[in-house]
Design a protein around this motif. Structure first.
Motif, PDB file in Angstrom:
ATOM      1  N   PHE A  46       0.834  -1.196   0.000  1.00 19.67           N
ATOM      2  CA  PHE A  46       0.000   0.000   0.000  1.00 19.67           C
ATOM      3  C   PHE A  46       0.873   1.252   0.000  1.00 19.67           C
ATOM      4  O   PHE A  46       1.992   1.243   0.514  1.00 19.67           O
ATOM      5  CB  PHE A  46      -0.912   0.040   1.235  1.00 19.67           C
ATOM      6  CG  PHE A  46      -1.995  -1.005   1.223  1.00 19.67           C
ATOM      7  CD1 PHE A  46      -3.245  -0.726   0.704  1.00 19.67           C
ATOM      8  CD2 PHE A  46      -1.749  -2.267   1.731  1.00 19.67           C
ATOM      9  CE1 PHE A  46      -4.236  -1.676   0.695  1.00 19.67           C
ATOM     10  CE2 PHE A  46      -2.736  -3.233   1.713  1.00 19.67           C
ATOM     11  CZ  PHE A  46      -3.995  -2.943   1.199  1.00 19.67           C
ATOM     12  N   ASN A  47       0.328   2.311  -0.591  1.00 19.07           N
ATOM     13  CA  ASN A  47       0.920   3.641  -0.464  1.00 19.07           C
ATOM     14  C   ASN A  47       0.305   4.262   0.785  1.00 19.07           C
ATOM     15  O   ASN A  47      -0.848   4.712   0.760  1.00 19.07           O
ATOM     16  CB  ASN A  47       0.617   4.476  -1.709  1.00 19.07           C
ATOM     17  CG  ASN A  47       1.301   5.828  -1.672  1.00 19.07           C
ATOM     18  OD1 ASN A  47       2.037   6.139  -0.736  1.00 19.07           O
ATOM     19  ND2 ASN A  47       1.051   6.646  -2.681  1.00 19.07           N
ATOM     20  N   PHE A  48       1.099   4.272   1.847  1.00 19.26           N
ATOM     21  CA  PHE A  48       0.528   4.582   3.157  1.00 19.26           C
ATOM     22  C   PHE A  48       1.560   5.323   3.988  1.00 19.26           C
ATOM     23  O   PHE A  48       2.760   5.027   3.941  1.00 19.26           O
ATOM     24  CB  PHE A  48       0.116   3.280   3.852  1.00 19.26           C
ATOM     25  CG  PHE A  48      -0.243   3.437   5.305  1.00 19.26           C
ATOM     26  CD1 PHE A  48      -1.343   4.196   5.686  1.00 19.26           C
ATOM     27  CD2 PHE A  48       0.512   2.825   6.294  1.00 19.26           C
ATOM     28  CE1 PHE A  48      -1.671   4.353   7.013  1.00 19.26           C
ATOM     29  CE2 PHE A  48       0.188   2.963   7.623  1.00 19.26           C
ATOM     30  CZ  PHE A  48      -0.906   3.731   7.984  1.00 19.26           C
ATOM     31  N   GLY A  56      -5.735   7.619   4.151  1.00 19.56           N
ATOM     32  CA  GLY A  56      -6.089   6.264   3.756  1.00 19.56           C
ATOM     33  C   GLY A  56      -4.926   5.493   3.172  1.00 19.56           C
ATOM     34  O   GLY A  56      -3.798   5.985   3.076  1.00 19.56           O
ATOM     35  N   LYS A  58      -3.700   3.430  -0.146  1.00 21.18           N
ATOM     36  CA  LYS A  58      -3.942   3.204  -1.566  1.00 21.18           C
ATOM     37  C   LYS A  58      -3.200   1.955  -2.022  1.00 21.18           C
ATOM     38  O   LYS A  58      -1.973   1.905  -1.951  1.00 21.18           O
ATOM     39  CB  LYS A  58      -3.468   4.416  -2.369  1.00 21.18           C
ATOM     40  CG  LYS A  58      -3.659   4.256  -3.879  1.00 21.18           C
ATOM     41  CD  LYS A  58      -3.123   5.465  -4.606  1.00 21.18           C
ATOM     42  CE  LYS A  58      -3.245   5.285  -6.115  1.00 21.18           C
ATOM     43  NZ  LYS A  58      -2.681   6.449  -6.853  1.00 21.18           N
ATOM     44  N   VAL A  60      -1.110  -0.479  -4.100  1.00 21.88           N
ATOM     45  CA  VAL A  60      -0.181  -0.281  -5.226  1.00 21.88           C
ATOM     46  C   VAL A  60       0.425  -1.600  -5.689  1.00 21.88           C
ATOM     47  O   VAL A  60       1.299  -1.600  -6.552  1.00 21.88           O
ATOM     48  CB  VAL A  60       0.951   0.703  -4.834  1.00 21.88           C
ATOM     49  CG1 VAL A  60       0.402   2.099  -4.621  1.00 21.88           C
ATOM     50  CG2 VAL A  60       1.699   0.221  -3.593  1.00 21.88           C
TER      51      VAL A  60
END
Length: 301
Positions: A46-48, A56, A58, A60
């Motif tokens: 995740f892009n976190f 949130g 996202k 990836v």
């Protein structure tokens, strides 16, 4: 049949009792080990950012891994980490085996000397890093003072990449060579004296005795020490944090240093998790290879 059933019931109750005693420890182990690893792998997809949880997460996919593995600076950190591990572990094994071989002999003051040698291992890596940082100071450090005493020039130990690598390896070797000494001494003293007496009767030289008897019979223990030091050196962070701060620039950042910097300086939690997973896979793979060789060595000796 009745006796067989009773025996089976007794065996089953014994297993249930063992499972009951182990279940609290297993639950703690799963929570302390399995859950963090699962979370690490999960976040790596995740892009976190932990600093901005409201934004949130996202998905990836493998995007974080593709970005990291395509980053040339990351490969430089891997190369630097490999150089550091090879340098310090080689020095620790050679010096530790030599000192351990000397300490297996009986002489006056051996126990006091052995205790003194163990002291660096008891210190915190951060404390060791700051201690050696003062010693390697380019202006008033004791290392440069000794160099000037013997007629050599001063060295900017922490301002040059190669010099900083040797400085970090020296500090790590000073701290962890006692660990090798401890295991090597125990392994050497565990070899029966009768074997040495038989070798002496046959006229074996000290060198022949060391390379043909002492090292082969203590090889499994020394190999375990090698595995432990390789794993620990590969994830070294706190020593570099205190000694060089990753500098000059970012040239002395290890992979673990890059993980901490990405996670807690830039707060790119997803990328840091992916990098930590890559490091974890490398360490596990290296450990499995070495343990396989250790098992073969155990069968041989």
């Amino acid at each position: 049949m009745t006796q067989i059933d009773a025996s089976n019931r007794k065996r089953s109750s014994g297993r249930l009792m063992i499972l009951g005693f182990l279940s609290p420890s297993l639950a703690i182990l799963l929570f302390m080990v399995a859950y963090p690893i699962f979370s690490l792998v999960y976040y790596s997809f995740f892009n976190f950012s932990a600093l901005r949880p409201a934004a949130g997460m996202k998905p990836v996919g493998l995007g974080n891994y593709e970005f990291l593995l395509g980053d040339p600076e990351l490969w430089e950190r891997f190369v630097f980490t490999g150089e550091f591990v090879a340098l310090c572990v080689s020095a620790q094994m050679l010096i530790g085996i030599f000192i351990g071989y000397q300490l297996q002999k009986n002489f006056r003051g051996r126990d006091l000397l052995f205790t003194a040698l163990m002291l660096p291992m008891m210190m915190s890596p951060v404390v060791v890093g700051f201690l050696w940082r003062y010693m390697f100071n380019s202006e008033w450090g004791v290392i440069n003072y000794l160099l000037t005493v013997i007629g050599l020039g001063k060295v900017d130990w922490l301002g040059q990449t190669t010099a900083a690598l040797f400085a970090a390896a020296a500090a790590d070797t000073w701290m962890w060579t006692p660990f090798i000494v401890l295991l090597a001494t125990a392994a050497f003293r565990g070899i029966p004296e009768t074997i040495y007496e038989a070798a002496e009767v046959d006229g074996a030289s000290p060198a022949y005795t060391f390379f043909r008897i002492t090292l082969p019979m203590s090889a499994p223990v020394l190999f375990i020490a090698l595995i432990l030091r390789l794993i620990d050196s590969f994830k070294q962070y706190d020593l570099f944090f205190a000694l060089t701060g990753g500098g000059p620039g970012s040239s002395t950042e290890t992979v673990s240093f890059a993980v901490a910097k990405t996670a807690f300086s830039y707060f790119y939690t997803g990328e840091a998790s992916a990098l930590a997973v890559v490091l974890l896979v490398i360490i596990i793979g290296l450990s499995m290879i070495l343990v396989r060789h250790l098992n073969k060595m155990g069968e041989r000796y």
